[in-house]
Design a protein around this motif. Structure first.
Motif, PDB file in Angstrom:
ATOM      1  N   SER A 169      -5.996  -5.953 -23.262  1.00  0.00           N
ATOM      2  CA  SER A 169      -6.991  -5.032 -23.802  1.00  0.00           C
ATOM      3  C   SER A 169      -6.431  -3.623 -23.667  1.00  0.00           C
ATOM      4  CB  SER A 169      -8.312  -5.170 -23.033  1.00  0.00           C
ATOM      5  OG  SER A 169      -8.191  -4.590 -21.746  1.00  0.00           O
ATOM      6  N   PRO A 170      -7.094  -2.614 -24.234  1.00  0.00           N
ATOM      7  CA  PRO A 170      -6.579  -1.244 -24.100  1.00  0.00           C
ATOM      8  C   PRO A 170      -6.727  -0.659 -22.703  1.00  0.00           C
ATOM      9  CG  PRO A 170      -7.970  -1.486 -26.055  1.00  0.00           C
ATOM     10  CD  PRO A 170      -8.185  -2.696 -25.224  1.00  0.00           C
ATOM     11  N   GLU A 171      -7.370  -1.386 -21.776  1.00  0.00           N
ATOM     12  CA  GLU A 171      -7.580  -0.850 -20.434  1.00  0.00           C
ATOM     13  C   GLU A 171      -6.257  -0.765 -19.670  1.00  0.00           C
ATOM     14  OE1 GLU A 171     -10.497   0.337 -19.626  1.00  0.00           O
ATOM     15  OE2 GLU A 171     -11.198  -0.318 -21.597  1.00  0.00           O
ATOM     16  N   PRO A 172      -6.056   0.295 -18.879  1.00  0.00           N
ATOM     17  CA  PRO A 172      -4.784   0.480 -18.162  1.00  0.00           C
ATOM     18  C   PRO A 172      -4.396  -0.704 -17.280  1.00  0.00           C
ATOM     19  CG  PRO A 172      -6.067   2.501 -18.096  1.00  0.00           C
ATOM     20  CD  PRO A 172      -6.952   1.453 -18.703  1.00  0.00           C
ATOM     21  N   ALA A 173      -5.364  -1.297 -16.569  1.00  0.00           N
ATOM     22  CA  ALA A 173      -5.042  -2.415 -15.682  1.00  0.00           C
ATOM     23  C   ALA A 173      -4.514  -3.603 -16.477  1.00  0.00           C
ATOM     24  CB  ALA A 173      -6.277  -2.816 -14.869  1.00  0.00           C
ATOM     25  N   SER A 174      -5.128  -3.880 -17.615  1.00  0.00           N
ATOM     26  CA  SER A 174      -4.675  -4.993 -18.458  1.00  0.00           C
ATOM     27  C   SER A 174      -3.289  -4.718 -19.029  1.00  0.00           C
ATOM     28  CB  SER A 174      -5.673  -5.230 -19.596  1.00  0.00           C
ATOM     29  OG  SER A 174      -6.937  -5.606 -19.089  1.00  0.00           O
ATOM     30  N   LEU A 175      -3.051  -3.475 -19.391  1.00  0.00           N
ATOM     31  CA  LEU A 175      -1.734  -3.122 -19.925  1.00  0.00           C
ATOM     32  C   LEU A 175      -0.650  -3.255 -18.858  1.00  0.00           C
ATOM     33  CD1 LEU A 175      -2.813  -0.004 -22.004  1.00  0.00           C
ATOM     34  CD2 LEU A 175      -1.976  -2.169 -22.933  1.00  0.00           C
ATOM     35  N   ARG A 176      -0.983  -2.920 -17.612  1.00  0.00           N
ATOM     36  CA  ARG A 176      -0.006  -3.104 -16.526  1.00  0.00           C
ATOM     37  C   ARG A 176       0.306  -4.578 -16.325  1.00  0.00           C
ATOM     38  NH1 ARG A 176      -3.009   1.188 -14.180  1.00  0.00           N
ATOM     39  NH2 ARG A 176      -4.300  -0.288 -13.013  1.00  0.00           N
ATOM     40  N   GLU A 177      -0.727  -5.417 -16.407  1.00  0.00           N
ATOM     41  CA  GLU A 177      -0.505  -6.853 -16.280  1.00  0.00           C
ATOM     42  C   GLU A 177       0.382  -7.366 -17.410  1.00  0.00           C
ATOM     43  OE1 GLU A 177      -1.978  -9.389 -13.803  1.00  0.00           O
ATOM     44  OE2 GLU A 177      -1.436  -7.441 -12.979  1.00  0.00           O
ATOM     45  N   ALA A 178       0.144  -6.869 -18.618  1.00  0.00           N
ATOM     46  CA  ALA A 178       0.961  -7.298 -19.758  1.00  0.00           C
ATOM     47  C   ALA A 178       2.423  -6.914 -19.559  1.00  0.00           C
ATOM     48  CB  ALA A 178       0.416  -6.685 -21.052  1.00  0.00           C
TER      49      ALA A 178
END
Length: 374
Positions: A256-265
C-alpha cells in the motif's frame, strides 16, 4: 510499465507468488488476478492461507474443504459469453495436506495408515515447527505435479515469515534426519558402534524416566515409522526450489502507499534477490494513483444560479477535492519511485481500493480488469 506486462505474466507463468505486509489487500489481489486470468481463458487455482470472511463469502469458499472450490462459470462470465477458463480456490488445510503427504511418501498404504492412525500423529502435525508452512509448499508442489492447472497463485502469510514455506520442508526434513530418528527408532543399529548404542541407551533412560517405558516404546515406534518419509520430503524440497527459481515462476510484491508497507516491500525484494528468486514487480494496492484526472468541483458554480447555499456547498466540495487530488498525486509519486529503479521486464501497477464492491463477485471482476488494464 505497460498494462501488457501484467497480462503477459498471467498468460505465461505457471506460478505467481504474492508477498507483502498484513493489511495491504494481498489475498484480494490474488483472487482478483485469478479471476482476470481465468476470464482470459486459463485454468487457474488460487491457494490462500486465511481469507477475510467477506472475501471468502464473495467467492463461495468453504473453510478448510478437502478439495478446491470451483467458481461457477455463470458467476465468472456473468457479464458476457462464457469462455474456456476455469477458476478454483482453496483455503489451505495443513492437516489434510500433511496427511496426503504421508500417504504419498509411505512405502505401503498400510504403513501410511499406521502413521496417520497413531495417537502421536496429531501432536506431531500440530507441534513441529514448520508444519503449516510445509503444508503450503507441499500443496503447491502437488498441484504443479498433477498438471490440473495452468496457473497457480499462492497467497502467502501476511508477515516477514511469508517466505518460510520455502524453508519449512528442509527444517521438517532435518527434524526427521536419519541420525536423529535412529536414536528413537524401534531397533538399535547393528553397525552403529558402541558410542551410538550408548547414546541410544541414554535416550531410553531419560525418556522412560519422564514418560514411562510404555509411552517411550510407543514414541520410538512412531518416530521410527515417520522417519522413513524424510528422503521423499527432501526430494520435494529440492524440486519446489527449482520450480520457484525457474522462468515459469514469478513473485509479485503487494504493498500500500503507507511507509511501513513500502519498507516491507523493499525488504521482500531484497530477500528475493538474495535467494535468487524471480521478482516480477509491485502492485500498489488501495491507492489513488490510478486516478490521473479528478474533476474540479468549481465547474458546478455555473449551475448554482447565484444561490448562496449552493455556492457554499461547491466551496466545501472544492476543499475536499483538493485533499483528494493531493492524495492522488502523492500516490502517483510513490508509484513513480517504485518504478524508477525496476529491472527490465518487471512491472509496477496501481490498484484501487475495492472497498464495498467486494460484497459481490462482480467487484472482484472489476478489480481484476483494473489490474490487467494497468
Amino acid at each position: 510499465m505497460s498494462a501488457g506486462d501484467l497480462r503477459r505474466l498471467l498468460r505465461d507463468k505457471r506460478i505467481v507468488v504474492l508477498c507483502g505486509a498484513g493489511g495491504v489487500g494481498k489475498t484480494t489481489t490474488a483472487a482478483a488476478l485469478g479471476v482476470a486470468a481465468a476470464r482470459a481463458g486459463r485454468r487457474v487455482l488460487v491457494l490462500t492461507i486465511d481469507p477475510a470472511r467477506r472475501l471468502a463469502e464473495t467467492m463461495g469458499l468453504q473453510e478448510s474443504g478437502p478439495e478446491p472450490t470451483s467458481i461457477p462459470s455463470e458467476r465468472l462470465f456473468a457479464d458476457g459469453p462464457w469462455g474456456t477458463g476455469l477458476l478454483d480456490v482453496w483455503m489451505l488445510d495443513p492437516r489434510a495436506i500433511f496427511e496426503r503427504m504421508v500417504h504419498q511418501l509411505a512405502p505401503t498404504p498400510e504403513a501410511a495408515r499406521a502413521i496417520v492412525d497413531h495417537r502421536l500423529y496429531r501432536f506431531l502435525s500440530e507441534l513441529v515447527a514448520g508444519v503449516q508452512e510445509y503444508a503450503a509448499a507441499e500443496a503447491l508442489d502437488a498441484f504443479l505435479t498433477d498438471g490440473r492447472y495452468e496457473l497457480i497463485l499462492l497467497d502467502t502469510p501476511p508477515s516477514r515469515h511469508a517466505l518460510d514455506f520455502l524453508d519449512a520442508p528442509g527444517r521438517l526434513a532435518r527434524f526427521l534426519d536419519e541420525r536423529i530418528v535412529s536414536l528413537f527408532g524401534p531397533e538399535k543399529r547393528a553397525r552403529g558402534g558402541r558410542l551410538w548404542h550408548g547414546a541410544q541407551a541414554v535416550v531410553d533412560r531419560v525418556l522412560a524416566g519422564i514418560f514411562g517405558a510404555g509411552f517411550t516404546q510407543e514414541m520410538r515406534g512412531f518416530i521410527g515409522a515417520f522417519g522413513g518419509l524424510f528422503s521423499g520430503m527432501r526430494l520435494h524440497t529440492e524440486r519446489l526450489h527449482q520450480r520457484l527459481a525457474s522462468p515459469d515462476a514469478a513473485f509479485l510484491l503487494v504493498t500500500s502507499p503507507e511507509p511501513a508497507s513500502l519498507r516491507e516491500a523493499t525488504w521482500f525484494r531484497e530477500t528475493l534477490a538474495a535467494r535468487g528468486l524471480p521478482f516480477a514487480g509491485y502492485v500498489l494496492n488501495r491507492s489513488w494513483a490510478h486516478d490521473d484526472v479528478l474533476a474540479a468541483p468549481e465547474a458546478l458554480l455555473e449551475h448554482t444560479g447565484g444561490d448562496r447555499h449552493a455556492e457554499q456547498a461547491v466551496a466545501a466540495l472544492s476543499r475536499l477535492a483538493s485533499v483528494e487530488q493531493a492524495r492522488a498525486q502523492a500516490h502517483r509519486d510513490v508509484l513513480d519511485r517504485l518504478t524508477r529503479h525496476l529491472p527490465s521486464g518487471t512491472l509496477a501497477v496501481a490498484a484501487p481500493d475495492a472497498g464495498a464492491e467486494l460484497e459481490e463477485f462482480s467487484g472482484l471482476v472489476r478489480l481484476g480488469d483494473a489490474l490487467a488494464a494497468g
